[in-house]
Design a protein around this motif. Structure first.
Motif, mmCIF file in Angstrom:
data_model
loop_
_atom_site.group_PDB
_atom_site.id
_atom_site.type_symbol
_atom_site.label_atom_id
_atom_site.label_comp_id
_atom_site.label_asym_id
_atom_site.label_seq_id
_atom_site.Cartn_x
_atom_site.Cartn_y
_atom_site.Cartn_z
ATOM 1 N N HIS A 86 0.846 -1.188 0.000
ATOM 2 C CA HIS A 86 0.000 0.000 0.000
ATOM 3 C C HIS A 86 0.885 1.242 0.000
ATOM 4 O O HIS A 86 1.838 1.343 0.775
ATOM 5 N N LYS A 87 0.553 2.194 -0.881
ATOM 6 C CA LYS A 87 1.405 3.379 -1.049
ATOM 7 C C LYS A 87 1.520 4.192 0.232
ATOM 8 O O LYS A 87 2.564 4.783 0.505
ATOM 9 N N THR A 88 0.460 4.230 1.018
ATOM 10 C CA THR A 88 0.462 5.079 2.213
ATOM 11 C C THR A 88 0.947 4.351 3.453
ATOM 12 O O THR A 88 1.844 4.801 4.160
ATOM 13 N N THR A 89 0.382 3.148 3.697
ATOM 14 C CA THR A 89 0.689 2.435 4.946
ATOM 15 C C THR A 89 1.891 1.502 4.829
ATOM 16 O O THR A 89 2.477 1.122 5.835
ATOM 17 N N GLY A 90 2.224 1.108 3.574
ATOM 18 C CA GLY A 90 3.315 0.143 3.390
ATOM 19 C C GLY A 90 2.892 -1.284 3.665
ATOM 20 O O GLY A 90 3.698 -2.212 3.563
ATOM 21 N N HIS B 63 -10.642 -0.014 -2.905
ATOM 22 C CA HIS B 63 -11.415 -0.055 -4.143
ATOM 23 C C HIS B 63 -10.560 0.153 -5.374
ATOM 24 O O HIS B 63 -11.049 0.073 -6.478
ATOM 25 N N ASN B 64 -9.278 0.379 -5.186
ATOM 26 C CA ASN B 64 -8.466 0.757 -6.328
ATOM 27 C C ASN B 64 -7.092 0.104 -6.267
ATOM 28 O O ASN B 64 -6.362 0.261 -5.283
ATOM 29 N N ALA B 65 -6.753 -0.614 -7.334
ATOM 30 C CA ALA B 65 -5.424 -1.228 -7.406
ATOM 31 C C ALA B 65 -4.337 -0.163 -7.445
ATOM 32 O O ALA B 65 -3.181 -0.427 -7.080
ATOM 33 N N LEU B 66 -4.690 1.039 -7.874
ATOM 34 C CA LEU B 66 -3.690 2.115 -7.971
ATOM 35 C C LEU B 66 -3.219 2.601 -6.600
ATOM 36 O O LEU B 66 -2.286 3.399 -6.514
ATOM 37 N N ASP B 67 -3.885 2.133 -5.524
ATOM 38 C CA ASP B 67 -3.418 2.448 -4.166
ATOM 39 C C ASP B 67 -2.163 1.639 -3.818
ATOM 40 O O ASP B 67 -1.559 1.852 -2.767
ATOM 41 N N TYR B 68 -1.804 0.691 -4.709
ATOM 42 C CA TYR B 68 -0.708 -0.233 -4.411
ATOM 43 C C TYR B 68 0.439 -0.090 -5.410
ATOM 44 O O TYR B 68 0.239 0.335 -6.545
#
Length: 778
Positions: free
Chosen positions: A456-460, A504-509
């Motif tokens: 995850h881009k934010t939490t890792g 809801h979004n793969a782009l979060d990863y």
């Protein structure tokens, strides 16, 4: 070997021979699974030893009527290939895909070189159908094994100390280390001032001034990361007073005298007590004011060296990490991937290489704080990166691991059912396995099979489950592992998998950047190659380094997923050395190139062409279970031995000319007694040779062959029958009697030597005056 012999590989058609025997209508099958050599260099004598041993084994079983299953392969991924490929380029700043393309091309070139050498050595295989660890279908099978192991909770992510190579910027597994016995460390004796007296020793400490714990370490650079000092609960410790300075030190009782001598002190013992009495005490950090280090019990403290008190840096030691986990100590790592101190280590240390100026800076800090009692050079065994040949460090980082502790007991039981040749190797492998509690399988490279994990881009937080892995497997099977780097994240990460974790979004990863350890690459080869052989080989045959390498990674992945070994027998050979027992080195000038052995060097008077069969004879006659020596004297002797055998075979061929076993053979009952006796010797020879082959004892085959053809044939039988052969009528009973024996002898000798010298055997077959029977000597 003459020109005819040198060309015989083309005539023999050993790849056609392999295909022919695969079509046999027999239920008897022998499967030798080829351990993949690295595709990162030219063929060498180590390759020759290994491949020829395998070929002798396969040919023996083929001649016994078995259908041989042997698929050659190559290990194509990882740092060895990546480094070689990049060393050819001047450009440093390449993208992951550019590196992968260069590495693949390099591996393909190395494979072609090695393959042509293996064919020249007479290795029987279907060379158009090999396995490669960079093949998409192979990679998909490998990820399938990863998926099964993940589903069974054998694979996990953790922050813990691992062997780290600053020179290669990646984590390493134990199998990727080699130990330099002459490594020099700067060892130090340090004072850790006692801050809080252990409750049980309060009365002893009362009235004593300047009490310090005496600690020894060979890695001063780890001191800034110290979080505790450990002791052995059941050992005896002493408080001693230095008569010169009045300072007091705590150390293990057994080493008081020896340490006083090392530190050039006069001491008196104030009190002696059990280690457990140190419980509840703490000491000051020697370089960081305000930080205290608790005194903690631990089993890993050794009495063999040091002071019986061990400085504990959880980020830089496996045992230290265990202590820290148990006592909830901080595990901060102050060292980056390049082996430099980070900003968190402080301005005095930041950006300094821990094994060089960083080490020196820490020693200076200890000196400035008056915590350093002595520094000295210490020569000891130390782990090096086996590829870069530079020292490694232990460094905590977030990695992916196989929990071998949970597989170990089953694996040990499974290995007890495996036959080891030699038997002594079983103990070594079990000991190596016993020391392995986890296996770090992530590597910080790009030339390999990706670990199919998203962050995850934010939490890792990591996202990995059966759906995410399964989707990646399908894509890799169709497009190869390049897809991980070329496709956008939304194509690799299924929508339902993202929804499952509340997003809801793969782009979060983002895609993970680590690849799988190449031991995992090659260790899962059984799943791809042995599909037609019930996924269990009769034999794995490799060098002794694979006891902790491929043999181990293969059995761990196999036991984890299906609770059985991928092999029934393990054969282990030694390494090749120069003929005086020295390591081969270009600087010494004793490197033996198998191509030069076969075809000769530039100056044939100094480096004559011996032909492939001399190389094969060298392998067979050597005691391969120890170190295997090679050099001019060994090769000359092998050539002479083959020439003697050729003369024997020439004599046999010449004297069965005009003889047809079907019409001219004499029954044993009508033979001369000496001929009957010769048949008896032949039967005994054949039985012993067959048993030696079955036991993989090829040097014994050579000894039996030499004794038989020189003593029993040339010196004994031939000298007796020459008059009958040359003087009697062509079709007389006397002559036909010994010709019958000669035909039997020729058949048995050629068959017994054919697995070792196939080129010579084929040459003899082409000159047979009649059709031979079938099967090796029984």
């Amino acid at each position: 070997m003459n020109a005819e012999g040198r060309k015989s590989n083309l005539k023999c058609g050993f790849s056609e021979l392999y295909s022919w025997q695969r079509q046999r209508k027999t239920k008897k099958e022998f499967c030798l699974h080829d351990g993949p050599p690295y595709a990162n260099g030219d063929p060498h004598v180590g390759h020759a030893l290994n491949k020829i041993l395998k070929d002798i084994t396969n040919r023996f079983h083929m001649m016994r009527g078995y259908k041989v299953h042997y698929v050659p392969g190559w290990d194509c991924h990882g740092l060895p290939v990546e480094m070689k490929a990049l060393s050819e380029l001047q450009v440093q700043d390449l993208s992951a895909m550019e590196i992968r393309q260069k590495a693949r091309k390099f591996a393909e070139r190395a494979i072609e070189k090695q393959k042509s050498a293996f064919i020249r050595w007479g290795i029987m295989a279907d060379w158009a159908n090999c396995y490669y660890t960079f093949d998409g279908k192979y990679e998909a099978k490998q990820l399938g094994i990863f998926q099964k192991m993940y589903e069974k909770d054998y694979i996990y992510q953790d922050y813990k100390p691992v062997f780290w190579s600053p020179s290669a910027n990646t984590a390493l597994a134990e199998g990727e280390l080699e130990y330099n016995e002459q490594h020099i460390s700067r060892s130090v004796y340090i004072k850790f001032p006692l801050l809080k007296s252990p409750p049980k020793l309060a009365s002893v400490m009362d009235g004593l001034s300047k009490v310090s714990l005496l600690v020894w370490t060979t890695q001063p650079w780890t001191v800034p990361a110290n979080q505790a000092v450990c002791y052995i609960p059941n050992s005896e410790y002493s408080v001693v007073k230095c008569t010169n300075t009045g300072e007091c030190y705590i150390l293990v009782a057994d080493r008081v005298e020896s340490l006083a001598a090392i530190l050039d002190m006069q001491v008196e013992v104030i009190s002696t007590f059990k280690g457990i009495d140190l419980e509840g005490g703490s000491c000051a950090h020697p370089t960081i004011p305000g930080r205290d280090s608790p005194l903690l019990p631990a089993d890993h403290v050794t009495m063999a060296k040091g002071t019986g008190l061990v400085h504990t840096a959880p980020a830089h030691g496996m045992e230290d990490y265990s202590v820290a986990s148990h006592h909830q100590l901080p595990m901060d790592c102050l060292v980056d991937e390049g082996g430099f101190f980070t900003e968190a280590a402080g301005s005095e240390l930041q950006n300094k290489a821990v094994l060089e100026e960083g080490n020196e800076a820490v020693i200076q800090m200890l000196q400035a704080a008056k915590s350093l009692l002595k520094e000295e050079r210490y020569v000891h065994s130390y782990p090096y990166d086996w590829r870069t040949k530079k020292p490694v460090i232990i460094r905590a980082s977030k990695q992916w691991f196989v929990n071998t502790a949970n597989i170990k007991a089953t694996t040990q039981e499974v290995l007890k059912k495996v036959k080891f040749v030699p038997a002594s190797a079983e103990k070594r492998m079990l000991e190596m396995l016993d020391r392995r509690t986890f296996w770090c399988i992530s590597r910080q490279r790009c030339w390999g099979v990706p670990i199919p994990v998203f962050y995850h881009k934010t939490t890792g937080e990591s996202l990995i489950n059966s759906k995410t892995i399964g989707n990646v497997i399908r894509i890799v099977e169709q497009q190869g592992s390049d897809a991980w780097w070329t496709l956008p994240v939304e194509q690799l990460l299924p929508r339902e998998a993202v929804a499952k974790v509340g997003n809801h979004n793969a782009l979060d990863y983002v895609k993970g950047q680590d690849i799988l350890d190449i031991w995992f690459d090659s260790g899962t080869s059984w799943a791809h190659v042995l599909e037609d052989a019930d996924q269990q080989a009769d034999l794995y045959l490799e060098g002794k380094d694979q006891l902790g390498g491929w043999f181990q990674s293969s059995v761990l992945t196999s036991v984890a997923t299906r609770k059985k070994a991928p092999y029934k027998t393990l054969m282990i050979h030694g390494f090749t050395l120069g003929e005086k027992g020295e390591k081969m080195s270009k600087s010494i000038g004793n490197v033996v190139d198998p191509d030069v052995v076969i075809n000769g060097g530039q100056d044939h008077s100094k480096e004559p062409p011996y032909g492939a069969d001399v190389l094969r004879w060298w392998v067979a006659e050597s005691n391969v279970f120890t170190e295997v020596l090679i050099g001019p004297a060994v090769l000359n002797a092998a050539r002479d031995d083959i020439n003697k055998l050729r003369n024997t075979l020439r004599f046999l061929l010449g004297n069965v000319a005009g003889f047809s076993p079907e019409t001219d053979s004499v029954p044993a009952s009508e033979m001369y007694v000496i001929d009957q006796y010769m048949l008896h010797l032949l039967q005994d020879y054949s039985n012993k040779v067959t048993e030696a082959y079955k036991e993989y004892d090829y040097s014994r085959v050579i000894r039996l062959l030499q004794a038989f053809h020189t003593r029993d044939l040339s010196n004994f039988y031939f000298s007796i029958i020459k008059d009958r052969l040359y003087c009697e009528e062509e079709k007389s009973l006397k002559r036909r009697s010994c010709q019958t024996v000669l035909a039997e002898v020729l058949d048995a000798v050629v068959r017994s030597v054919a697995p070792i010298l196939p080129h010579l055997a084929e040459e003899v077959f082409q000159h047979f005056p009649y059709k031979m029977g079938t099967g090796i000597a029984a």
